[in-house]
Design a protein around this motif. Structure first.
Motif, mmCIF file in Angstrom:
data_model
loop_
_atom_site.group_PDB
_atom_site.id
_atom_site.type_symbol
_atom_site.label_atom_id
_atom_site.label_comp_id
_atom_site.label_asym_id
_atom_site.label_seq_id
_atom_site.Cartn_x
_atom_site.Cartn_y
_atom_site.Cartn_z
ATOM 1 N N GLY A 166 12.734 -33.208 79.834
ATOM 2 C CA GLY A 166 13.465 -33.198 78.585
ATOM 3 C C GLY A 166 13.395 -31.850 77.910
ATOM 4 O O GLY A 166 12.716 -30.932 78.369
ATOM 5 N N VAL A 167 14.130 -31.744 76.806
ATOM 6 C CA VAL A 167 14.201 -30.512 76.016
ATOM 7 C C VAL A 167 13.791 -30.854 74.592
ATOM 8 O O VAL A 167 14.209 -31.882 74.044
ATOM 9 C CB VAL A 167 15.632 -29.926 76.044
ATOM 10 N N THR A 168 12.975 -29.998 74.002
ATOM 11 C CA THR A 168 12.594 -30.127 72.601
ATOM 12 C C THR A 168 13.087 -28.893 71.869
ATOM 13 O O THR A 168 12.821 -27.773 72.297
ATOM 14 C CB THR A 168 11.059 -30.255 72.452
ATOM 15 N N VAL A 169 13.823 -29.105 70.776
ATOM 16 C CA VAL A 169 14.313 -28.003 69.954
ATOM 17 C C VAL A 169 13.536 -28.031 68.651
ATOM 18 O O VAL A 169 13.490 -29.043 67.954
ATOM 19 C CB VAL A 169 15.825 -28.119 69.685
ATOM 20 N N LEU A 170 12.900 -26.893 68.334
ATOM 21 C CA LEU A 170 12.054 -26.755 67.153
ATOM 22 C C LEU A 170 12.554 -25.582 66.325
ATOM 23 O O LEU A 170 13.451 -24.862 66.725
ATOM 24 C CB LEU A 170 10.604 -26.498 67.597
ATOM 25 N N GLY A 171 11.914 -25.337 65.212
ATOM 26 C CA GLY A 171 12.380 -24.222 64.415
ATOM 27 C C GLY A 171 11.327 -23.706 63.464
ATOM 28 O O GLY A 171 10.172 -24.051 63.591
ATOM 29 N N GLY A 172 11.942 -23.007 62.586
ATOM 30 C CA GLY A 172 13.246 -22.973 61.933
ATOM 31 C C GLY A 172 13.791 -24.393 61.776
ATOM 32 O O GLY A 172 13.106 -25.382 61.891
ATOM 33 N N GLU A 173 15.069 -24.428 61.470
ATOM 34 C CA GLU A 173 15.768 -25.698 61.303
ATOM 35 C C GLU A 173 16.896 -25.773 62.319
ATOM 36 O O GLU A 173 17.937 -25.125 62.157
ATOM 37 C CB GLU A 173 16.312 -25.832 59.882
ATOM 38 N N PRO A 174 16.720 -26.547 63.391
ATOM 39 C CA PRO A 174 17.746 -26.628 64.425
ATOM 40 C C PRO A 174 19.126 -27.036 63.897
ATOM 41 O O PRO A 174 20.149 -26.537 64.385
ATOM 42 C CB PRO A 174 17.189 -27.673 65.392
ATOM 43 N N MET A 175 19.184 -27.904 62.894
ATOM 44 C CA MET A 175 20.485 -28.362 62.414
ATOM 45 C C MET A 175 21.260 -27.262 61.688
ATOM 46 O O MET A 175 22.465 -27.395 61.491
ATOM 47 C CB MET A 175 20.335 -29.596 61.528
ATOM 48 N N ASP A 176 20.604 -26.171 61.339
ATOM 49 C CA ASP A 176 21.327 -25.027 60.781
ATOM 50 C C ASP A 176 22.232 -24.395 61.838
ATOM 51 O O ASP A 176 23.124 -23.622 61.497
ATOM 52 C CB ASP A 176 20.358 -23.969 60.247
ATOM 53 N N GLN A 177 21.989 -24.713 63.101
ATOM 54 C CA GLN A 177 22.791 -24.176 64.208
ATOM 55 C C GLN A 177 23.405 -25.317 65.032
ATOM 56 O O GLN A 177 23.591 -25.205 66.241
ATOM 57 C CB GLN A 177 21.928 -23.299 65.117
ATOM 58 N N ALA A 178 23.710 -26.416 64.375
ATOM 59 C CA ALA A 178 24.180 -27.612 65.075
ATOM 60 C C ALA A 178 25.406 -27.338 65.944
ATOM 61 O O ALA A 178 25.481 -27.822 67.078
ATOM 62 C CB ALA A 178 24.475 -28.721 64.069
ATOM 63 N N LEU A 216 24.239 -25.558 69.011
ATOM 64 C CA LEU A 216 23.334 -26.381 69.815
ATOM 65 C C LEU A 216 24.059 -27.510 70.533
ATOM 66 O O LEU A 216 23.632 -27.937 71.615
ATOM 67 C CB LEU A 216 22.243 -26.994 68.935
ATOM 68 N N ALA A 217 25.155 -28.002 69.977
ATOM 69 C CA ALA A 217 25.847 -29.159 70.552
ATOM 70 C C ALA A 217 26.228 -28.962 72.019
ATOM 71 O O ALA A 217 25.954 -29.844 72.839
ATOM 72 C CB ALA A 217 27.063 -29.513 69.706
ATOM 73 N N PRO A 218 26.840 -27.833 72.414
ATOM 74 C CA PRO A 218 27.179 -27.667 73.833
ATOM 75 C C PRO A 218 25.943 -27.626 74.735
ATOM 76 O O PRO A 218 25.973 -28.158 75.846
ATOM 77 C CB PRO A 218 27.925 -26.332 73.888
ATOM 78 N N LEU A 219 24.861 -27.029 74.251
ATOM 79 C CA LEU A 219 23.625 -26.990 75.028
ATOM 80 C C LEU A 219 23.082 -28.400 75.222
ATOM 81 O O LEU A 219 22.769 -28.819 76.342
ATOM 82 C CB LEU A 219 22.576 -26.114 74.328
ATOM 83 N N LEU A 220 23.003 -29.165 74.146
ATOM 84 C CA LEU A 220 22.425 -30.498 74.227
ATOM 85 C C LEU A 220 23.316 -31.463 74.995
ATOM 86 O O LEU A 220 22.812 -32.393 75.642
ATOM 87 C CB LEU A 220 22.092 -31.001 72.826
ATOM 88 N N GLU A 221 24.608 -31.255 74.972
ATOM 89 C CA GLU A 221 25.512 -32.059 75.797
ATOM 90 C C GLU A 221 25.213 -31.836 77.275
ATOM 91 O O GLU A 221 25.167 -32.784 78.061
ATOM 92 C CB GLU A 221 26.971 -31.735 75.485
ATOM 93 N N GLN A 222 24.977 -30.598 77.658
ATOM 94 C CA GLN A 222 24.621 -30.291 79.045
ATOM 95 C C GLN A 222 23.261 -30.872 79.412
ATOM 96 O O GLN A 222 23.057 -31.334 80.536
ATOM 97 C CB GLN A 222 24.637 -28.776 79.281
ATOM 98 N N VAL A 223 22.335 -30.858 78.479
ATOM 99 C CA VAL A 223 21.024 -31.477 78.695
ATOM 100 C C VAL A 223 21.210 -32.962 78.986
ATOM 101 O O VAL A 223 20.658 -33.510 79.947
ATOM 102 C CB VAL A 223 20.097 -31.249 77.474
ATOM 103 N N ARG A 224 22.014 -33.616 78.182
ATOM 104 C CA ARG A 224 22.280 -35.054 78.361
ATOM 105 C C ARG A 224 22.950 -35.328 79.697
ATOM 106 O O ARG A 224 22.587 -36.257 80.404
ATOM 107 C CB ARG A 224 23.141 -35.574 77.210
ATOM 108 N N GLN A 225 23.937 -34.495 80.062
ATOM 109 C CA GLN A 225 24.643 -34.676 81.329
ATOM 110 C C GLN A 225 23.705 -34.512 82.526
ATOM 111 O O GLN A 225 23.964 -35.077 83.584
ATOM 112 C CB GLN A 225 25.815 -33.725 81.436
ATOM 113 N N ARG A 226 22.640 -33.764 82.348
ATOM 114 C CA ARG A 226 21.656 -33.589 83.419
ATOM 115 C C ARG A 226 20.636 -34.724 83.462
ATOM 116 O O ARG A 226 19.725 -34.730 84.272
ATOM 117 C CB ARG A 226 20.943 -32.241 83.255
ATOM 118 N N GLY A 227 20.787 -35.683 82.551
ATOM 119 C CA GLY A 227 19.896 -36.831 82.532
ATOM 120 C C GLY A 227 18.540 -36.554 81.908
ATOM 121 O O GLY A 227 17.595 -37.307 82.112
ATOM 122 N N LEU A 228 18.449 -35.477 81.133
ATOM 123 C CA LEU A 228 17.193 -35.123 80.474
ATOM 124 C C LEU A 228 17.141 -35.681 79.069
ATOM 125 O O LEU A 228 18.170 -35.837 78.416
ATOM 126 C CB LEU A 228 17.036 -33.590 80.441
ATOM 127 N N GLY A 229 15.934 -35.956 78.614
ATOM 128 C CA GLY A 229 15.737 -36.450 77.249
ATOM 129 C C GLY A 229 15.718 -35.329 76.258
ATOM 130 O O GLY A 229 15.638 -34.175 76.573
#
Length: 94
Positions: free
Chosen positions: A66-78, A81-94
């Motif tokens: 899986g991938v953990t996104v920390l910060g700072g505030e990750p939602m400030d770059q939502a 981050l969305a395209p990255l996390l979509e690819q994470v999901r497509q790879r079956g990672l948490g």
């Protein structure tokens, strides 16, 4: 090409969530909580990593679950981050 303001990447860790994780600390925080453990990440700085480059790093970490996104505030770059996390999901990672 989406870019993120990244402070640090740890390709494999067991400390930032369940199982083996790819950890990504982003820069910039509009919340600025009193007592924050990462106040050095409040200032946003310039974008430093493309989504493609981060995905390439993730591919070189085949044992992570899986991938953990920390910060700072990750939602400030939502939006970035969305395209990255979509690819994470497509790879079956948490």
């Amino acid at each position: 090409m989406d870019t993120l303001r990244v402070a640090r990447v740890v390709p494999t860790t067991g400390a930032e969530g369940p199982h083996r994780r790819f950890a990504l600390w982003v820069r910039g925080c509009s919340i600025r909580c009193p007592g924050c453990c990462n106040p050095e990440l409040f200032r946003p700085g310039r974008p430093t990593h493309s989504v493609e480059a981060l995905l390439a790093q993730l591919e070189r970490s085949p044992t992570v679950e899986g991938v953990t996104v920390l910060g700072g505030e990750p939602m400030d770059q939502a939006a970035a981050l969305a395209p990255l996390l979509e690819q994470v999901r497509q790879r079956g990672l948490g």
